[in-house]
Design an enzyme around this catalytic site. Structure first.
Site, PDB file in Angstrom:
ATOM      1  CB  SER A   1       0.277   4.621  -0.916  1.00  0.00           C
ATOM      2  OG  SER A   1       1.205   5.524  -1.668  1.00  0.00           O
TER       3      SER A   1
ATOM      4  CB  SER B   1       2.615   3.670  -3.979  1.00  0.00           C
ATOM      5  OG  SER B   1       2.545   3.094  -2.547  1.00  0.00           O
TER       6      SER B   1
ATOM      7  CE  LYS C   1       2.718  -0.480  -1.633  1.00  0.00           C
ATOM      8  NZ  LYS C   1       2.260   0.935  -0.826  1.00  0.00           N
TER       9      LYS C   1
END
Ligand SMILES: [Zn+2]
Lengths: 100, 484, 484
Positions: free
Chosen positions: C178, C154, C79
């Site tokens: 997330s 996210s 990420k």
């Protein structure tokens, strides 16, 4: 919502954006006055809970006293690395805007 | 007007110079004299994703200070973020303390003109030092700002007093005592540039509280306060209002200047630093640190008076600077005449240090060399007057006193025959004075002075006086005159 | 030939170790898939093609010399909130465009040390603030199961990349769900570890007291393998507890499941509830027992979570001022205007919204009512969760109250988007570990079942997940787009 009921008034929004150093456009201000007050209204649900006598949490698992020894080490950066992402530099210094 | 009461409170920021590393990262704490931005890592540079990690020794050092200032220690200490933007703060917040500081409610006793007074300490807490900003010329005209983060993250101890001081002199006395305590604890070396800085707040009866920030040395505090008192008194005298505001000390111009109104409305939004955990301080640990505290200035003063028979005043002058007191004690232990040694240190050595604006640590000789010099005086090898001159040369060159004496031909001339040669020469060259002296005893002193000058002050003045007097007496006898 | 649709990380490591596959072959295989699929899905902000090839060659060389690691040659999608030395790390924000970290996050260091290869940086909601991966400065990520739907957020890029087999495994970060939300929406496994067991050093902070890095994988054993590598103490993160990951699968017989009624109420999509119940019943048929219970304070969790997260964010994001990294400031302005401008232009709307609200919640006069109150509420919620976990091994809930929604559907209304986190934030507030497990498809779209366990009991969560995987073979579910 009547203006008098707003928690976040245009004046408070200006104060907050100054504290947070965030320049907002007129459009953003309009959106924020609307949204932020709605969100705060939702947040106010916490008023229902009596938290008196409750200790605030620090580390959620109650961890304390993690400290390190006073020995040089870690991941030092060279001047070149330290400045590598700065947009503006001069003689090893990072250049920042004027103060006044 | 001058009778209006003044209240002064201080916030002192002292670097913990005894540490090897910064407060929250393992960069070296030795940042002085390095090229910019070479003493940094992701953490102190505030790179995204970096985290602080607390230096255990920093807590121990701060605890020593809190105990020495007679504070109550909080058993739980928490770091908070103080949120404000400024280009010298790499994260645009400063890790500091707010609720749950290290310690509260202490006191320090100061002495101004022989009068003792207690200054209360409100709190002692820990925080990180910001980086350093460099301007092209003056701050308000510099077209941009240069930032060096080498200092960012150095451990600071903040000592906050109650507004208990009533004059700049009291503020100065407090700062001197604080500095001496920190030096006796070996926590902070106040002689390093920028290692002790101060914010002050001051109010005059009938006025409002004004804060002065950015006083970068303890020495400037007295000046800033004197200026501010004068400014506020003038305003009050003219019937004008003293605004509640924050002012900056401009050390170049020697004045305080108001900050713009917008920056005044500070709201620091303190909240507990989530990247650090609370520090619990046990009774055992406090006792361990307390029992390891070294002798503090107040105890040392009492001992100096007792052990060396010094006056209270002498002891105070010595302990105002730990290095000076250390120097004296070492000297006394070698030379063994404490009254003389004390006088040499606080009258001669201290005057030279002030004159040259240097610290004891800058001296290129040790107490041993000064002892050697004093032994030379004791043995009559050099005069007291020459010794003072040699000490000055020692400060300037760092040479051994014997070497200086030899190189400059300095010795004590106490042999009568040798002095008689100089006397003959002077009598030859100053016939008028000799004639006058024969008539008037008072002129003898003028001749003695001339002889001493001729020997470059090396001759023993007493013996010289005896020789000159004897000669004059002989001349009077020759002329059948009695004493004038 | 290997089939990337079924290949696990564990198998890759074994084959590279035995020499039947080279790390470079593996990297090329996945780079090829990224090249074909990423234009449709937009899972990656940066594909680290060159760096990945170089790293693979290094691994292959090392293997020949006898080097072995638990993740030998395994590509990992990371990420874009996790710092990678030499690879641009943007947090999906304009304000960090061009930022190349000079250091690796601890988790990245550990993965590399086991022979893993960072293949790219995945898309996300800007600064991890969002639940759909639509709020990225680099465009939304599309759900591989239905390209007009969101991936959740996210960590949507990591979810989509793993689900479409553009990488065998990935890392996400979980502040309020997330990792779990996109795992649920993309049909994979996502684990949020206990607070304080995976180093956050190098994880760009959104809300540091809540977030942890977690693995997102197709296969449960891969999830365990990543956990084993990334967890444990680290000298750069002082919020870490003593922890050693251990897990061996012995079935779910006797496992006690709590089913809190508040999470199964009318606000949640019926079909999602049915799917979660199917998972609970499946566990029951394997020997687990369940009981319906109540977690009344969960009603306040979302508000408490957002107040804390936004407050911390307002401080964490202060450092983006254009001086040290990222979007350059306008040099014609004085510092405070330059800061305001670069931050006003560099941050997206949602980030600004949260900074303003967080600034408000911490500001003088509101701190007690919002921030401090939320912290106390957090303690109460934690205690309620822990008291349930005294009687039960796990708490079962849906991961999200609805299946993946259409792109743009909730983007105009921040509150409705916040609701996506309503089931996940409790675990972050309490600090307990939580996992999302594929619970089947609703109209061809994946939904997830969430399980929470006591501190450091990630092993129990993996046991539950393994049982479900063995029974349902969710690891064999591949979205159509990925098969092409
Ligand atoms: Zn550092």
């Amino acid at each position: 919502m009547a203006r008098s009921e707003l928690t976040i008034t245009p004046e408070l929004l200006d104060h907050l954006s100054n504290l947070a150093k965030l320049k907002l456009t007129e459009e953003e201000k309009r959106i924020f006055i609307r949204d932020l007050n709605r969100i705060l209204e939702y947040f106010n649900v916490i008023d229902e809970v009596d938290t008196s006598g409750v200790d605030q949490v620090f580390h959620i698992l109650g961890l304390t006293n993690t400290m390190r020894e006073d020995e040089v080490g870690g991941e030092p950066l060279s001047q070149e690395q330290a400045l590598s992402n700065a947009a503006s530099k001069e003689e090893g210094y990072i250049k920042a805007p004027r103060m006044v | 007007m001058s009778g209006l009461q003044v209240k002064i409170g201080l916030e002192c920021h002292c670097q913990v110079t005894s540490l090897k590393t910064k407060m929250f990262c393992r960069c070296s704490s030795d940042y002085r004299g390095k090229p910019p931005n070479v003493n940094v890592c992701p953490t102190c540079l505030g790179l995204p994703g970096s985290l602080p990690y607390l230096n255990r020794r920093a807590v121990e050092e701060a605890l020593k200070v809190a105990l020495a200032l007679n504070c109550k220690i909080n058993r739980k200490m928490v770091f908070y973020r103080k949120n404000y933007f400024y280009p010298d703060l790499s994260k645009n917040f400063q890790i500091s303390q707010y609720d749950f500081p290290l310690a509260v409610d202490g006191y320090v006793t100061i002495n101004v003109n022989g009068r003792e007074k207690t200054i209360r300490i409100r709190r002692v807490h820990m925080e990180e030092d910001p980086g350093r900003l460099v301007y092209k010329g003056r701050i308000d005209t510099s077209p941009y700002t240069l930032v060096d983060y080498n200092r960012m993250g150095i451990a600071l101890i903040e000592v906050v007093t109650e507004p208990d001081m009533e004059s700049p002199a009291e503020a100065k006395a407090f700062l001197e005592e604080l500095r001496s305590i920190l030096e006796h604890l070996e926590v902070s070396d106040g002689s390093l540039e920028g290692s002790m800085r101060c914010d002050v707040n001051i109010s005059i009866a009938g006025g409002t509280r004004v804060e002065i920030k950015n006083i970068s040395s303890f020495k400037d505090v007295e000046k800033a306060l004197a200026y501010e008192i004068m400014r506020q008194r003038n305003l009050l005298r003219m019937g004008r209002e003293v605004k509640r505001e924050t002012r900056h000390w401009d050390e170049v111009r020697g004045i305080t200047v108001a900050l713009r109104a917008k920056e005044e409305e500070m709201d620091y939004r303190y909240f507990p630093e989530p990247d650090l955990v609370p520090v619990e301080i046990s009774d055992d640990f406090i006792e361990k640190v307390r029992s390891s505290l070294p002798e503090l200035p107040s105890a040392r003063r009492a001992r100096l008076v007792e052990q060396y028979n010094l006056t209270e005043y002498e002891a105070r002058v010595l302990t105002a600077d730990k290095q000076l007191a250390d120097f004296f004690e070492k000297l006394a232990s070698i030379h063994g005449k404490p009254k003389v040694d004390c006088s040499v240190v606080i009258n001669e050595l201290l005057r030279l240090l002030n004159e040259k604006n240097i610290e004891v640590r800058d001296l290129k000789f040790t107490p041993k060399e000064v002892a050697d010099l004093l032994f030379m005086v004791d043995e009559g090898v050099v005069s007291w007057k020459s010794a003072k001159y040699i000490l000055r040369r020692m400060v300037e060159t760092g040479e051994h006193p014997k070497k200086i004496a030899e190189a400059e031909g300095i010795r004590r001339i106490s042999s009568v025959e040798e002095i008689e040669k100089f006397v003959s020469k002077v009598f030859e060259e100053h016939k008028g004075d000799v004639e006058a002296a024969i008539k008037d005893d008072k002129v003898i002193h003028r001749l003695v002075g001339e002889v001493l000058k001729e020997t470059r002050m090396l001759a023993d003045p007493k013996i010289t006086f005896q020789v000159v007097s004897k000669r004059i007496r002989e001349l009077r006898a020759e002329r059948g005159l009695a004493s004038a | 030939m290997v089939n990337p649709l079924t290949l696990t990380a564990k198998e890759i490591a074994q084959q590279v170790s035995s020499g039947s596959l080279s790390a470079l072959d593996v990297v090329e295989l996945y780079l090829d898939r990224i090249r074909r699929l990423n234009p449709k899905i937009n899972a990656f902000i940066t594909v680290a093609e060159e760096q990945a090839r170089r790293a693979a060659e290094e691994v292959d060389k090392a293997v020949k010399k006898g080097f072995r690691g638990r993740l030998l040659g395994v590509p990992i999608a990371v990420k874009d909130v996790i710092s990678t030395k030499g690879i641009e790390t943007t947090c999906a924000s304009k304000i960090l465009r061009g930022y190349v970290p000079p250091y690796d996050a601890t988790v990245v260091k550990r993965l590399k040390a086991e022979g893993a290869i960072v293949i790219g940086k995945t898309n996300m909601d800007e600064f991890a603030m969002g639940s759909s991966t639509e709020l990225s400065a680099y465009g939304p990520t599309r759900n591989p199961w239905s390209l007009d739907r969101v991936t959740g957020g996210s960590s949507g890029g990591s979810g989509a990349a793993t689900s479409a087999r553009m990488a065998p495994t990935s890392l996400g970060s979980d502040t309020g769900g997330s990792v779990r939300c996109p795992a649920s929406f993309c049909g994979i496994v996502g684990l949020k570890p206990t607070y304080g067991v995976v180093s956050r050093y190098g994880l760009i902070s959104y809300a540091c007291s809540l977030e942890q890095i977690g693995p997102m994988t197709v296969d449960v054993e891969d999830c365990a393998l990543l956990m084993e590598v990334i967890s444990g103490r680290d000298g750069f993160d002082s919020t870490l507890i003593d922890y050693e990951f251990r897990w061996s699968y012995e079935g779910v017989k006797g496992l006690r499941i709590a089913v809190p009624k508040e999470f199964f109420s009318e606000g949640t999509d019926e079909r999602v509830l049915e799917s979660v119940w199917r998972v609970i019943k499946l566990l029951e048929s394997n020997g687990a027992v369940y009981e319906e219970v109540s977690l009344p304070l969960s009603r306040y969790a979302l508000a408490a979570y957002y107040i804390i997260a936004m407050s911390e964010a307002s401080s964490n994001l202060a450092r983006y001022d254009g001086i040290r990294y990222g979007m350059p400031y306008d040099p014609s302005l004085p510092w405070h205007e330059a800061f305001s401008k670069v931050r006003g232009e560099g941050f997206g709307l949602e980030v600004k919204r949260r900074i303003i609200l967080g600034t408000f919640a911490l500001s003088a006069g509101y701190y007690g009512r919002y921030y401090l109150k939320a912290l106390k509420l957090r303690a109460m919620i934690r205690d309620q969760v822990l008291s349930l976990l005294k009687r039960f091994d796990v708490i079962a809930t849906p991961t999200t109250p609805f299946p993946p929604f259409k792109l743009g559907e909730k983007i105009e209304d921040p509150l409705s988007l916040y609701m996506a986190d309503i089931d996940t934030v409790v675990a972050n507030l309490a600090g307990v570990p939580a996992i999302s497990i594929p619970a089947g498809l609703v109209d061809g779209l994946p939904v997830g079942a969430q399980f929470m366990a006591n501190y450091c009991r990630e092993d129990v969560l993996l046991t539950v997940a393994k049982c479900v995987q063995d029974e349902t073979h969710f690891d064999k579910l591949v979205p159509g787009v990925a098969k092409a």
